[in-house]
Design an enzyme around this catalytic site. Structure first.
Site, PDB file in Angstrom:
ATOM      1  N   ARG A   1     -31.674  89.933 -39.483  1.00  0.00           N
ATOM      2  CA  ARG A   1     -30.935  88.876 -38.623  1.00  0.00           C
ATOM      3  C   ARG A   1     -31.216  88.962 -37.343  1.00  0.00           C
ATOM      4  NH1 ARG A   1     -26.663  91.463 -37.135  1.00  0.00           N
ATOM      5  NH2 ARG A   1     -25.486  93.012 -38.464  1.00  0.00           N
TER       6      ARG A   1
ATOM      7  N   HIS B   1     -23.832  89.589 -36.914  1.00  0.00           N
ATOM      8  CA  HIS B   1     -23.370  89.858 -38.299  1.00  0.00           C
ATOM      9  C   HIS B   1     -22.618  88.471 -38.594  1.00  0.00           C
ATOM     10  CE1 HIS B   1     -22.059  91.066 -42.017  1.00  0.00           C
ATOM     11  NE2 HIS B   1     -20.826  91.045 -41.861  1.00  0.00           N
TER      12      HIS B   1
ATOM     13  N   TYR C   1     -25.422  98.269 -31.469  1.00  0.00           N
ATOM     14  CA  TYR C   1     -26.199  99.189 -32.325  1.00  0.00           C
ATOM     15  C   TYR C   1     -27.298  98.747 -32.741  1.00  0.00           C
ATOM     16  CZ  TYR C   1     -24.787  95.142 -35.329  1.00  0.00           C
ATOM     17  OH  TYR C   1     -24.562  93.707 -35.860  1.00  0.00           O
TER      18      TYR C   1
END
Length: 371
Positions: A270, A274, A284
């Protein structure tokens, strides 16, 4: 004290190496849009190939506009989909209208292509009850918010399909994080035990919100977990629409022929956060990782393939983009025109006969809403 065995009982390395060889990534198109697996090419006409591309381009534009609408405060919950078009749209393209779709919260595009009107998809994002009311001819449930719960539901729907003797399947989607949930194992185990016609798709986009897949499981692949449930498992290049389509179509044929369910792991990415609820992927994910996956963009890859066959042009793509923007504009207007959801709607939609504790509350809110 027990005596030690002289010989090694299990050669773990040999065992894991053998498993790894059985779950190599299935691919048809490489990153340059070149066919590297001619024997596995799906039987799609030129018009069908163009339609698949149209849907993928449309979905990318829908994602861009949905992010913009979310930032304007005109949508509520939204999970970006850019980068997962091949995984989502090509797998759905392999289905039939009578098949049953049980999506996760990132899988609204599959619902739309299965028949959910776009304005209702926007209402779902806003938390409006009309967004959860599927048209009579759309076999689907609303997107599941509870991680992995749709796997258990899919096993049940698939068993119902089997008991009714229908030649259709139930398909569901989750991410790699969903494969770490108990419902994942319960769902595939139940479906396997009853040979229910189900297809379980795990879209491995590498990060369950922020946890790398390598920290979620010691297994080399998610696909290999199918073996423990006695069902077919395959790992697919999730940025390759032809590979995703071929794997899903084959899984459907197995299911309707009575050969049981399948687990498909699609390796994808993606590009966005999120969800739009404050996630920051830069905390991250490294820029190097993002650049690596941007080079695998499913739209770029499929575009190159179609252009090599003289099946797609810049003009074709611009037409799709313009049409998508116009349809999205009209759909958001229709969503805006829908009567606002009221507390009394929530209460009456939940209960046919009100429990005692809500009777008084219902009257209180009726009075408030009448002013």
């Amino acid at each position: 004290m027990a005596a030690k065995t002289k010989n090694q009982v299990v050669d773990s390395k040999k065992q894991f190496d053998a498993i790894k060889k059985q779950f190599e990534t299935f691919q048809i198109l490489n990153e340059k849009g070149e066919v590297v697996n001619e024997a596995a090419m799906p039987d799609l006409s030129n018009d069908e190939l163009r339609e698949l591309m149209r849907r993928m381009v449309y979905t990318r534009i829908l994602d861009q506009r949905s992010i913009s609408l979310n930032r304007q405060g005109r949508l509520g919950f939204y999970a970006p989909t850019a980068g997962q078009e091949a995984s989502q749209i090509a797998s759905h393209y392999a289905l039939e209208k009578e098949d049953f779709v049980l999506p996760g919260y990132r899988d609204v595009p599959q619902l739309i292509w299965h028949g959910l009107p776009l304005y209702q998809a926007f209402l779902f994002s806003r938390g409006h009850f009309r967004g959860n009311q599927m048209p009579d001819d759309v076999n689907a449930l609303s997107p599941q918010i509870i991680i992995g719960a749709q796997f258990v539901q899919t096993a049940g729907v698939a068993l119902g399909i089997k008991k009714r003797g229908k030649k259709s399947v139930a398909i569901t989607y989750t991410g790699d994080g969903g494969a770490s949930q108990g419902d994942f194992y319960e769902g595939i185990n139940f479906a396997g035990a009853y040979k229910a016609p189900a297809i379980f798709v795990v879209q491995n986009n590498r990060y369950a919100i922020s946890t790398p897949v390598e920290k979620q499981s010691a297994a080399e692949t998610i696909a290999q977990k199918a073996a423990a449930a006695g069902i077919t498992g395959v790992q697919v290049d999730g940025m390759d629409p032809l590979a995703v389509y071929a794997a899903t179509r084959e899984a459907r044929e197995r299911a309707v022929n009575g050969d049981g369910p399948s687990l498909i792991e699609t390796l994808c990415f993606r590009y966005g956060p999120h969800t739009m609820a404050g996630d920051d992927p830069t905390k991250y994910r490294t820029k190097e990782i993002e650049n690596e996956w941007e080079a695998k963009d499913p739209l770029v890859r499929f575009r190159k393939f179609l252009e090599s066959k003289d099946l797609w042009t810049e003009e074709d793509e611009n037409k799709v983009i313009d049409a998508a923007k116009e349809e999205i504009k009209e759909a958001i207007k229709k969503a805006d025109a829908e009567p606002k959801q009221k507390v009394t709607d929530l209460i009456s939609n939940m209960y046919e006969e009100l429990p005692v504790n809500l009777v008084e509350q219902m009257e209180i809110y009726k009075e408030k809403e009448s002013k």
